[in-house]
Design a protein around this motif. Structure first.
Motif, short mmCIF file in Angstrom:
data_model
loop_
_atom_site.label_atom_id
_atom_site.label_comp_id
_atom_site.label_asym_id
_atom_site.label_seq_id
_atom_site.Cartn_x
_atom_site.Cartn_y
_atom_site.Cartn_z
N HIS A 1 -0.29 -23.79 -58.11
CA HIS A 1 0.91 -22.74 -57.33
C HIS A 1 1.83 -23.67 -56.65
O HIS A 1 1.26 -24.42 -55.76
CB HIS A 1 0.67 -21.52 -56.92
N VAL A 2 3.11 -23.58 -56.79
CA VAL A 2 4.01 -24.30 -56.01
C VAL A 2 5.21 -23.26 -55.50
O VAL A 2 5.56 -22.50 -56.27
CB VAL A 2 4.63 -25.19 -56.70
N GLY A 3 5.84 -23.62 -54.36
CA GLY A 3 6.82 -22.94 -53.97
C GLY A 3 7.85 -23.80 -53.07
O GLY A 3 7.40 -25.09 -53.01
N ILE A 4 9.04 -23.51 -52.68
CA ILE A 4 9.83 -24.24 -51.94
C ILE A 4 10.13 -23.83 -50.45
O ILE A 4 10.32 -22.59 -50.08
CB ILE A 4 11.40 -24.17 -52.43
N TYR A 5 9.82 -24.57 -49.54
CA TYR A 5 9.79 -23.95 -48.04
C TYR A 5 11.30 -23.98 -47.82
O TYR A 5 12.21 -24.70 -48.18
CB TYR A 5 9.27 -25.39 -47.13
N ILE A 6 11.31 -22.90 -47.12
CA ILE A 6 12.96 -22.60 -46.56
C ILE A 6 13.08 -22.32 -45.12
O ILE A 6 14.17 -22.38 -44.49
CB ILE A 6 13.27 -21.66 -47.34
N GLY A 7 12.25 -22.85 -44.27
CA GLY A 7 12.20 -22.89 -43.06
C GLY A 7 11.67 -21.47 -42.37
O GLY A 7 11.47 -20.64 -43.30
N ASP A 8 11.48 -21.48 -40.91
CA ASP A 8 10.89 -20.35 -40.30
C ASP A 8 9.45 -19.85 -41.01
O ASP A 8 9.21 -18.77 -41.12
CB ASP A 8 11.67 -19.19 -40.28
N GLY B 1 8.42 -23.76 -63.00
CA GLY B 1 9.76 -23.55 -63.56
C GLY B 1 10.83 -23.26 -62.78
O GLY B 1 11.88 -23.72 -62.78
N PHE B 2 10.29 -22.43 -61.53
CA PHE B 2 11.32 -21.88 -60.49
C PHE B 2 11.70 -23.21 -59.74
O PHE B 2 12.84 -23.46 -59.39
CB PHE B 2 10.74 -20.74 -59.64
N TYR C 1 5.42 -16.76 -67.83
CA TYR C 1 4.60 -17.79 -68.08
C TYR C 1 5.33 -18.74 -68.78
O TYR C 1 5.71 -18.48 -69.99
CB TYR C 1 3.09 -17.32 -68.59
N GLY C 2 5.35 -20.03 -68.37
CA GLY C 2 6.17 -20.90 -69.05
C GLY C 2 7.81 -21.03 -68.86
O GLY C 2 8.39 -22.02 -69.41
N GLY C 3 8.21 -19.88 -68.10
CA GLY C 3 9.54 -19.79 -67.85
C GLY C 3 10.35 -20.59 -67.01
O GLY C 3 9.71 -21.16 -66.07
N HIS D 1 7.56 -30.03 -65.45
CA HIS D 1 7.30 -28.51 -65.37
C HIS D 1 5.72 -28.20 -65.20
O HIS D 1 4.91 -27.82 -66.13
CB HIS D 1 7.72 -27.70 -66.79
N GLN D 2 5.16 -28.59 -64.33
CA GLN D 2 3.70 -28.40 -63.94
C GLN D 2 3.48 -28.70 -62.49
O GLN D 2 3.75 -29.52 -61.95
CB GLN D 2 2.78 -29.34 -64.75
N SER D 3 2.95 -27.66 -61.97
CA SER D 3 2.80 -27.75 -60.45
C SER D 3 1.84 -28.94 -59.95
O SER D 3 2.09 -29.53 -59.05
CB SER D 3 2.11 -26.42 -59.79
N GLY D 4 0.87 -29.22 -60.74
CA GLY D 4 0.10 -30.66 -60.27
C GLY D 4 0.82 -31.94 -60.57
O GLY D 4 0.64 -32.75 -59.89
#
Length: 157
Positions: free
Chosen positions: A104-111, A55-56, A43-45, A70-73
């Protein structure tokens, strides 16, 4: 040893799932994500010692020369909206996992896959079509312009 094995297995899985001939394969973004697979959730990393979800994404984009908050919103407020059918690697995908908006957030990588820091499993890859994520998907944003996209995802400048 266990983390190195996990990273190697997850890295091989990413290689096979993205396809060696894809525009994403062997790109700077793919290499960055590959080396972070298996990193624990914190958390917070914001470092490879441990990441939360934003953070990722913040760390990966910083390695590519792009600054994210550093915040998904706050990340959701950036870039331009993109429909799910028009996603390209490097787009950010957002979810409401808390019932209180963007959480929550992520990075789309395809497929139809995305990389993210899961609170229960650390940095992993999931499919957008998994029921959990389908039910919580809020939207996607394109942060990179075409030139940065070519540099980060195709490995050309």
């Amino acid at each position: 040893m266990k983390k190195k094995l996990t990273v190697a297995v997850l890295g091989a899985a990413l290689l096979f799932t993205t396809g060696a001939g894809s525009a994403f394969a062997d790109s700077p973004m793919e290499q960055e994500i590959n080396q972070l697979l298996g990193t624990r959730y914190s958390y917070g990393g914001t470092t490879p010692n441990g990441f939360d979800c934003s953070g990722f994404t913040m760390y990966v984009f910083a390695q590519l020369g792009l600054k994210l908050p550093h915040q998904s919103g706050s990340q959701f407020e950036m870039g331009s909206s993109v429909s799910r059918k028009d996603l390209r690697p490097g787009d950010l995908v957002f979810f409401n996992t808390s019932g209180r908006g963007i959480s929550h957030v992520g990075i789309y990588i395809g497929d139809d896959k995305f990389a993210h820091s899961s609170s229960s499993r650390g940095v992993v890859i999931n499919r957008l079509t998994e029921e959990y994520y389908v039910q919580r998907y809020v939207g996607s944003k394109r942060i990179m312009n075409d030139a940065k996209y070519e540099e980060a995802v195709s490995g050309t400048s």
